[in-house]
Design an enzyme around this catalytic site. Structure first.
Site, mmCIF file in Angstrom:
data_model
loop_
_atom_site.group_PDB
_atom_site.id
_atom_site.type_symbol
_atom_site.label_atom_id
_atom_site.label_comp_id
_atom_site.label_asym_id
_atom_site.label_seq_id
_atom_site.Cartn_x
_atom_site.Cartn_y
_atom_site.Cartn_z
ATOM 1 N N PHE A 1 -10.487 0.062 0.764
ATOM 2 C CA PHE A 1 -10.290 -1.295 0.824
ATOM 3 C C PHE A 1 -9.399 -2.042 1.665
ATOM 4 O O PHE A 1 -8.265 -1.904 1.863
ATOM 5 C CB PHE A 1 -10.630 -1.265 -0.963
ATOM 6 C CG PHE A 1 -9.286 -1.468 -1.591
ATOM 7 C CD1 PHE A 1 -8.977 -0.046 -2.315
ATOM 8 C CD2 PHE A 1 -9.184 -2.899 -2.026
ATOM 9 C CE1 PHE A 1 -8.116 -0.427 -3.076
ATOM 10 C CE2 PHE A 1 -8.472 -2.863 -2.491
ATOM 11 C CZ PHE A 1 -7.220 -0.735 -3.668
ATOM 12 N N ALA B 1 -2.688 4.902 3.868
ATOM 13 C CA ALA B 1 -4.416 4.732 3.391
ATOM 14 C C ALA B 1 -4.773 3.687 2.324
ATOM 15 O O ALA B 1 -4.229 4.213 0.740
ATOM 16 C CB ALA B 1 -5.254 6.044 3.434
ATOM 17 N N LYS B 2 -5.101 2.922 2.053
ATOM 18 C CA LYS B 2 -4.998 1.734 1.244
ATOM 19 C C LYS B 2 -6.873 2.597 0.388
ATOM 20 O O LYS B 2 -7.753 1.646 0.068
ATOM 21 C CB LYS B 2 -5.689 0.362 1.728
ATOM 22 C CG LYS B 2 -5.547 -0.285 0.193
ATOM 23 C CD LYS B 2 -5.189 -1.930 0.593
ATOM 24 C CE LYS B 2 -5.515 -2.915 -0.635
ATOM 25 N NZ LYS B 2 -4.762 -2.764 -1.381
ATOM 26 N N LEU B 3 -6.378 3.363 -0.367
ATOM 27 C CA LEU B 3 -7.652 4.706 -1.004
ATOM 28 C C LEU B 3 -8.054 3.841 -1.773
ATOM 29 O O LEU B 3 -7.279 4.036 -2.574
ATOM 30 C CB LEU B 3 -7.730 5.862 -0.530
ATOM 31 C CG LEU B 3 -7.171 6.574 0.881
ATOM 32 C CD1 LEU B 3 -6.986 7.712 1.000
ATOM 33 C CD2 LEU B 3 -8.170 5.812 2.033
ATOM 34 N N TYR C 1 -5.873 4.464 -6.372
ATOM 35 C CA TYR C 1 -5.571 3.522 -7.404
ATOM 36 C C TYR C 1 -5.652 3.188 -8.925
ATOM 37 O O TYR C 1 -4.952 2.757 -9.938
ATOM 38 C CB TYR C 1 -6.722 1.733 -6.975
ATOM 39 C CG TYR C 1 -4.884 1.210 -6.058
ATOM 40 C CD1 TYR C 1 -4.671 0.646 -5.808
ATOM 41 C CD2 TYR C 1 -6.013 1.886 -4.577
ATOM 42 C CE1 TYR C 1 -4.489 0.118 -5.157
ATOM 43 C CE2 TYR C 1 -4.912 1.523 -3.392
ATOM 44 C CZ TYR C 1 -4.252 -0.147 -3.900
ATOM 45 O OH TYR C 1 -3.174 -0.737 -2.236
#
Ligand code: PY5
Length: 306
Positions: free
Chosen positions: A33, A154-156, A160
């Site tokens: 995201f 990577a904004k995985l 989070y």
């Protein structure tokens, strides 16, 4: 109020943007995201999206890592975002959340041979941390994911969980935010923001190889520090104890913007009040994101036609 979303290849009413409980991304965290801010400029009656192309370039890099293929170019993604915000008609600071995810239904943990989807929504948005002029931070007992576990670059979505564990622990212990260390004990970043310290007039931040998200605000801070203010910037590994002796320290990120850290592990940072370098960068940042700095206007994409 959010009324629309980009979903299934079109802008639709938000009520229609729904996924099944069998969705792969929901079950396994197989998505990535972005978070993009849009700033309302009251004088110009304009909404400016801050560095949308850089955010979508990073989304496509995250997609490469998690093997999601999107049929859109960066330019197309920016256009969709402008259209969505125009449709919403926001006249206030807002936040855009693009989400690319594995969308097949069924059981099976893997990345290959699964359908991909893209959704985007936006909402009015204010502060991310309440005490912006002197946040209270702690070093988390949770360590940062390592690049060989799940790459922080990577904004995985799944990563989070790590951020949420750190943030809740910090807040429930009475702090505003967590600072997360790497497996080797060096400073990585905040739960959802990058970190800078100031030592002897030099801005220092962990390098991109220290399991950080390669932040767009971080890159912005580095550029304006060097070019606008002539402040030297070093990207190097930071020890935990350097946090305790730093002259200044701040978080930066899309959500958090620039937040001064007033205290770390109950030790005051510098004087305990926002330092001069943090203040200078923060004031300039707030001016430029709203489209008020001609030299950096190319970072601000207008939403409304004039
Ligand atoms: N590090 C992490 C782990 C982040 O989640 C973020 C952004 C950053 C650094 C800063 O990156 P950038 O400057 O490119 O935003 N976090 C998102 C944000 O909007 C998500 C917050 C919920 O700030």
């Amino acid at each position: 109020m959010t009324r629309y979303a980009y979903f299934g290849g079109a802008i639709v009413p938000i009520e229609e943007a729904k996924v099944s409980i069998m969705t792969h991304g929901l079950n396994y965290g197989t998505g990535c995201f972005e978070g993009i801010r849009a700033y309302w400029n009251d004088k110009e009656e304009q909404l400016y999206i801050f560095r949308p192309a850089e955010h979508y370039e990073r989304l496509l890099r995250s997609c490469r890592i998690i093997r999601i293929s999107l049929p859109h170019s960066v330019e197309e993604l920016v256009t969709i975002t402008v259209d969505l915000l125009r449709q919403e008609g926001f006249r206030e600071d807002s936040y855009v959340r693009p989400l690319a995810y594995k969308s097949s239904l069924g059981i099976g943990v893997r990345l290959h041979g699964i359908e991909d989807s893209l959704a985007i929504f936006a909402l009015p948005f204010g502060k991310y941390i309440e005490s912006e002029e002197g946040a209270r931070a702690c070093v988390s007992s949770w360590r940062r994911m390592d690049d060989n576990m799940a790459p922080a670059r990577a904004k995985l979505t799944g990563i989070y969980v790590n951020s949420a564990l750190a943030k809740s622990e910090a807040m429930e212990n009475g702090f505003d935010e967590a600072i997360v260390l790497n497996q080797d004990g060096h400073v990585s970043e905040g739960s959802a923001e990058n970190l800078f310290i100031v030592r002897d007039g030099i801005l220092v931040t962990p390098p991109v190889t220290d399991n950080i998200l390669e932040g767009i605000t971080r890159a912005t801070v580095i550029e304006i520090a060097r070019e606008r203010f002539g402040i030297p910037v070093t990207e190097r590994t930071i020890d935990r104890s350097e946090l305790y002796v730093a002259d200044e320290c701040f978080f930066c990120g899309t959500g958090v913007q620039i937040v001064a850290i007033g205290e770390i592990d109950r030790r005051p940072v510098g004087t305990g009040k926002m330092g001069p370098i943090t203040r200078k960068l923060r004031d300039f940042y707030f001016s430029l994101v709203r489209g008020n700095e001609p030299k950096y206007q190319h970072w601000c994409t207008p939403v409304y036609r004039k």
